[in-house]
Design a protein around this motif. Structure first.
Motif, PDB file in Angstrom:
ATOM      1  N   ARG A 152       0.943  -1.221  -0.541  1.00 13.67           N
ATOM      2  CA  ARG A 152       0.217   0.484   0.163  1.00 13.67           C
ATOM      3  C   ARG A 152       0.649   1.627   0.149  1.00 13.67           C
ATOM      4  N   GLY A 153       1.499   1.289   0.567  1.00 17.87           N
ATOM      5  CA  GLY A 153       2.918   2.895   0.216  1.00 17.87           C
ATOM      6  C   GLY A 153       2.948   2.840   2.274  1.00 17.87           C
ATOM      7  N   TRP A 154       3.955   3.287   2.384  1.00 17.34           N
ATOM      8  CA  TRP A 154       3.800   4.307   3.808  1.00 17.34           C
ATOM      9  C   TRP A 154       3.403   5.581   3.759  1.00 17.34           C
ATOM     10  N   PHE A 155       4.154   6.528   3.097  1.00 25.02           N
ATOM     11  CA  PHE A 155       3.602   7.710   2.248  1.00 25.02           C
ATOM     12  C   PHE A 155       2.402   7.467   2.052  1.00 25.02           C
ATOM     13  N   ILE A 156       1.180   8.014   2.997  1.00 24.17           N
ATOM     14  CA  ILE A 156      -0.179   7.610   1.850  1.00 24.17           C
ATOM     15  C   ILE A 156      -0.896   9.069   2.348  1.00 24.17           C
ATOM     16  N   ASP A 157      -1.680   9.686   1.573  1.00 27.55           N
ATOM     17  CA  ASP A 157      -2.652  10.977   1.530  1.00 27.55           C
ATOM     18  C   ASP A 157      -3.414  10.881   3.011  1.00 27.55           C
ATOM     19  N   PRO A 158      -3.120  11.903   3.754  1.00 31.87           N
ATOM     20  CA  PRO A 158      -3.807  11.775   5.315  1.00 31.87           C
ATOM     21  C   PRO A 158      -5.089  11.950   5.517  1.00 31.87           C
ATOM     22  N   SER A 159      -4.974  12.702   3.728  1.00 31.04           N
ATOM     23  CA  SER A 159      -6.793  12.941   3.811  1.00 31.04           C
ATOM     24  C   SER A 159      -7.734  12.091   3.439  1.00 31.04           C
ATOM     25  N   MET A 160      -6.610  10.402   3.256  1.00 30.08           N
ATOM     26  CA  MET A 160      -7.597   9.404   2.670  1.00 30.08           C
ATOM     27  C   MET A 160      -7.584   9.352   3.821  1.00 30.08           C
ATOM     28  N   GLY A 161      -7.317   9.050   5.281  1.00 30.20           N
ATOM     29  CA  GLY A 161      -8.170   8.903   6.803  1.00 30.20           C
ATOM     30  C   GLY A 161      -7.190   7.762   7.420  1.00 30.20           C
ATOM     31  N   ASP A 162      -7.517   6.571   8.159  1.00 35.67           N
ATOM     32  CA  ASP A 162      -6.624   5.439   8.497  1.00 35.67           C
ATOM     33  C   ASP A 162      -7.001   4.500   8.169  1.00 35.67           C
ATOM     34  N   TRP A 163      -6.360   3.536   7.823  1.00 28.22           N
ATOM     35  CA  TRP A 163      -7.194   2.577   7.204  1.00 28.22           C
ATOM     36  C   TRP A 163      -7.483   1.181   8.191  1.00 28.22           C
ATOM     37  N   TYR A 164      -7.902   0.527   8.388  1.00 25.37           N
ATOM     38  CA  TYR A 164      -7.390  -0.841   9.054  1.00 25.37           C
ATOM     39  C   TYR A 164      -8.774  -2.392   8.102  1.00 25.37           C
ATOM     40  N   LEU A 165      -7.399  -3.511   8.565  1.00 25.15           N
ATOM     41  CA  LEU A 165      -7.457  -4.486   8.329  1.00 25.15           C
ATOM     42  C   LEU A 165      -8.382  -5.520   8.421  1.00 25.15           C
ATOM     43  N   ASN A 166      -9.240  -6.072   7.332  1.00 25.20           N
ATOM     44  CA  ASN A 166      -9.703  -6.952   7.773  1.00 25.20           C
ATOM     45  C   ASN A 166      -9.609  -8.478   7.870  1.00 25.20           C
ATOM     46  N   ALA A 167      -8.892  -8.947   8.729  1.00 26.60           N
ATOM     47  CA  ALA A 167      -8.297 -10.024   8.837  1.00 26.60           C
ATOM     48  C   ALA A 167      -8.784 -11.926   7.933  1.00 26.60           C
ATOM     49  N   THR A 168      -9.679 -11.448   8.420  1.00 32.57           N
ATOM     50  CA  THR A 168     -10.898 -12.223   7.937  1.00 32.57           C
ATOM     51  C   THR A 168     -10.766 -13.299   6.283  1.00 32.57           C
ATOM     52  N   LEU A 169     -10.164 -11.670   5.591  1.00 29.86           N
ATOM     53  CA  LEU A 169      -9.672 -11.860   4.449  1.00 29.86           C
ATOM     54  C   LEU A 169      -8.814 -13.509   4.370  1.00 29.86           C
ATOM     55  N   PHE A 170      -8.164 -13.912   5.192  1.00 33.63           N
ATOM     56  CA  PHE A 170      -6.495 -14.609   4.832  1.00 33.63           C
ATOM     57  C   PHE A 170      -6.791 -16.143   5.372  1.00 33.63           C
ATOM     58  N   LEU A 171      -8.732 -15.801   6.373  1.00 34.78           N
ATOM     59  CA  LEU A 171      -9.235 -17.485   6.568  1.00 34.78           C
ATOM     60  C   LEU A 171      -8.722 -18.895   5.570  1.00 34.78           C
ATOM     61  N   PRO A 172      -9.242 -18.382   4.302  1.00 30.94           N
ATOM     62  CA  PRO A 172      -9.312 -19.579   2.940  1.00 30.94           C
ATOM     63  C   PRO A 172      -7.897 -20.141   2.706  1.00 30.94           C
ATOM     64  N   PHE A 173      -7.003 -19.458   3.535  1.00 37.27           N
ATOM     65  CA  PHE A 173      -6.143 -20.277   3.401  1.00 37.27           C
ATOM     66  C   PHE A 173      -5.053 -20.895   4.589  1.00 37.27           C
ATOM     67  N   GLN A 174      -5.671 -22.136   4.094  1.00 35.32           N
ATOM     68  CA  GLN A 174      -5.499 -23.360   5.265  1.00 35.32           C
ATOM     69  C   GLN A 174      -4.297 -23.428   5.575  1.00 35.32           C
ATOM     70  N   GLU A 175      -3.403 -23.442   4.882  1.00 39.63           N
ATOM     71  CA  GLU A 175      -1.875 -23.802   5.273  1.00 39.63           C
ATOM     72  C   GLU A 175      -1.043 -22.511   5.051  1.00 39.63           C
ATOM     73  N   LEU A 176      -1.751 -21.441   5.441  1.00 37.77           N
ATOM     74  CA  LEU A 176      -0.907 -20.388   5.433  1.00 37.77           C
ATOM     75  C   LEU A 176      -0.088 -20.363   6.885  1.00 37.77           C
ATOM     76  N   ASN A 177       1.767 -20.522   6.720  1.00 36.14           N
ATOM     77  CA  ASN A 177       2.594 -20.599   7.536  1.00 36.14           C
ATOM     78  C   ASN A 177       3.252 -18.843   7.603  1.00 36.14           C
ATOM     79  N   THR A 178       3.122 -18.205   6.357  1.00 30.70           N
ATOM     80  CA  THR A 178       4.140 -16.761   7.140  1.00 30.70           C
ATOM     81  C   THR A 178       2.850 -16.169   6.316  1.00 30.70           C
ATOM     82  N   LEU A 179       2.937 -15.295   6.788  1.00 28.52           N
ATOM     83  CA  LEU A 179       1.981 -13.742   6.467  1.00 28.52           C
ATOM     84  C   LEU A 179       3.015 -12.278   7.561  1.00 28.52           C
ATOM     85  N   ASP A 180       2.670 -11.340   6.519  1.00 27.41           N
ATOM     86  CA  ASP A 180       4.045 -10.590   6.241  1.00 27.41           C
ATOM     87  C   ASP A 180       3.074  -9.217   5.556  1.00 27.41           C
ATOM     88  N   LEU A 181       2.467  -8.784   7.190  1.00 24.26           N
ATOM     89  CA  LEU A 181       1.722  -7.321   5.992  1.00 24.26           C
ATOM     90  C   LEU A 181       2.231  -5.931   6.749  1.00 24.26           C
TER      91      LEU A 181
END
Length: 331
Positions: free
Chosen positions: A84-113
Motif C-alpha cells: 500500500r505504500g507508507w506515505f499515504i495521503d492523510p486526507s484518505m484517513g486511517d486504513w483498517y485491516l479485515n483479517a478474515t480475508l486470510f481465512l481461506p488459506f488453510q496451510e498459511l505458514n507466513t504472513l507479512d503485512l
C-alpha cells in the motif's frame, strides 16, 4: 497380479500430474481470496505496488509475494510488505485491516503485512479470527500504526515468530497479553514507545513465554532498571535492550534466571555501573553468555569485577564510555 503390478506406479504418476497442475494453477478458492485481498488493499495511486500484477494470469502461485506448497498446491506464504505504500495521503484517513480475508488459506505458514500504514483492524475482524489457521507460525506487522490493542487480538494464535517493530505501542504493556502465545520463539518489539511492563510475576505464569529465544526491546523508552519482568523466560538466548533509558546503577541479579542467554545488548543507554558484589558468579547466572555489548554508556569505574563468572564470553564491547586511567583486567 499383473494388473496390480502396474497399478501403483500409474497411480503415483497420476498423483504427480495432479500435484503439478495444482502448483501451476493454484486452487480457485485461494485465487479468488487473493483477488479479494487485492481489492481491499490496493491503492491505485501507488504504482510500485506488487499487487498491480495480481490477476494478470491464472497461476496465482507465481504472483508476486505468493508461495505455494509443492505437493498440495495450497498457498503457504503471503508477502504483502509495502503493497500500500507508507506515505499515504492523510486526507484518505486511517486504513483498517479485515483479517478474515486470510481465512481461506488453510496451510498459511507466513504472513507479512509490514510497511502498509495499517492503523488497526475492522471491529470483530481482528487477528483472533485467524486462530483456525493452525499452521500460521510467522506474523510480521512491522512499520505500521498498531497501538497496544493489537496484543489482545493475537490470542489463540500458534505463532513462533511475531514482529511488531516500528509501531505505536506506548507506555505500559501488560505481560498477560502474551500468555496465550506459548509457542512463541521470537518477539520483536523494537522501535516503539514502551516504558515498562505491568506484571507482578513476570512471565512465570503457566503457558507463558517459556519457549521464547529472541526478545528485542531495543529503541523504546524503558527507564526502570528493575528487569523482574524477565523472570520465567527460561529459554531466552538473545536479549536486546539497547537504546532505551536505563540510567545509573543496574542490578545484575535480574538476569540470573536467564541461564541460557548467549547475547545481551545494553549499548546506547546511560548506565554508570552495576550494583553487584559478586558479578555474574551466582548459581544459574550467565555462564553461557558469549556477546555482551555495553558500548555508548557512562561506565566510569575501571574495575570490571562485575564480569566475573562470564566464562564463555567471546565478545565484549566497552567503547564510548568514560573509562579512564589504569584498567584492572584481572577481574
Amino acid at each position: 497380479m499383473g494388473l496390480n503390478r502396474f497399478s501403483l506406479p500409474v497411480a503415483a504418476a497420476i498423483m504427480m500430474i495432479n500435484a503439478s497442475l495444482l502448483v501451476q494453477g493454484c486452487l480457485e478458492e485461494e485465487r479468488t481470496a487473493l483477488l479479494q485481498i487485492k481489492t481491499s488493499m490496493f491503492d491505485p495511486n501507488y504504482m510500485a505496488s506488487p499487487l498491480l500484477s495480481w490477476g494478470n494470469d491464472a497461476h496465482c502461485c507465481s504472483w508476486a509475494g505468493v508461495s505455494c506448497d509443492n505437493i498440495t498446491g495450497r498457498v503457504n506464504e503471503i508477502d504483502l510488505f509495502d503493497v500500500r505504500g507508507w506515505f499515504i495521503d492523510p486526507s484518505m484517513g486511517d486504513w483498517y485491516l479485515n483479517a478474515t480475508l486470510f481465512l481461506p488459506f488453510q496451510e498459511l505458514n507466513t504472513l507479512d503485512l509490514g510497511f502498509n500504514d495499517i492503523a488497526g483492524y475492522v471491529a470483530n475482524e481482528g487477528f483472533e479470527r485467524l486462530s483456525r489457521l493452525n499452521k500460521l507460525e510467522s506474523l510480521y506487522l512491522g512499520f505500521n500504526n498498531f497501538n497496544n490493542s493489537i496484543l489482545s487480538s493475537l490470542k489463540g494464535l500458534s505463532l513462533k515468530h511475531l514482529n511488531l517493530d516500528y509501531n505505536r505501542l506506548k507506555g505500559s504493556i501488560d505481560t498477560k497479553d502474551f500468555d496465550s502465545l506459548s509457542e512463541l520463539e521470537e518477539l520483536d518489539l523494537r522501535e516503539n514507545e514502551i516504558e515498562n511492563f505491568v506484571t507482578s510475576t513476570g512471565f512465570e505464569r503457566p503457558g507463558s513465554l517459556d519457549k521464547l529465544e529472541i526478545l528485542d526491546l531495543s529503541s523504546n523508552r524503558i527507564s526502570d532498571s528493575n528487569l523482574s519482568f524477565l523472570k520465567g523466560l527460561s529459554s531466552l538466548k538473545h536479549l536486546h535492550l539497547d537504546n532505551n533509558q536505563f540510567k545509573g546503577s543496574m542490578e545484575m541479579k535480574e538476569f540470573d534466571s536467564l541461564s541460557k542467554l548467549v547475547e545481551l545488548r545494553l549499548q546506547e543507554n546511560e548506565i554508570q555501573n552495576f550494583a553487584t558484589s559478586t558479578g555474574f558468579e551466582r548459581p544459574g547466572s550467565l555462564d553461557k553468555l558469549e556477546i555482551l555489548d555495553l558500548s555508548s554508556n557512562r561506565i566510569s569505574d575501571s574495575n570490571l569485577s562485575f564480569l566475573k563468572g562470564l566464562s564463555s564470553l567471546k565478545q565484549l564491547y566497552l567503547y564510548n564510555n568514560q573509562l579512564k586511567g589504569p584498567m584492572d583486567m584481572k577481574g
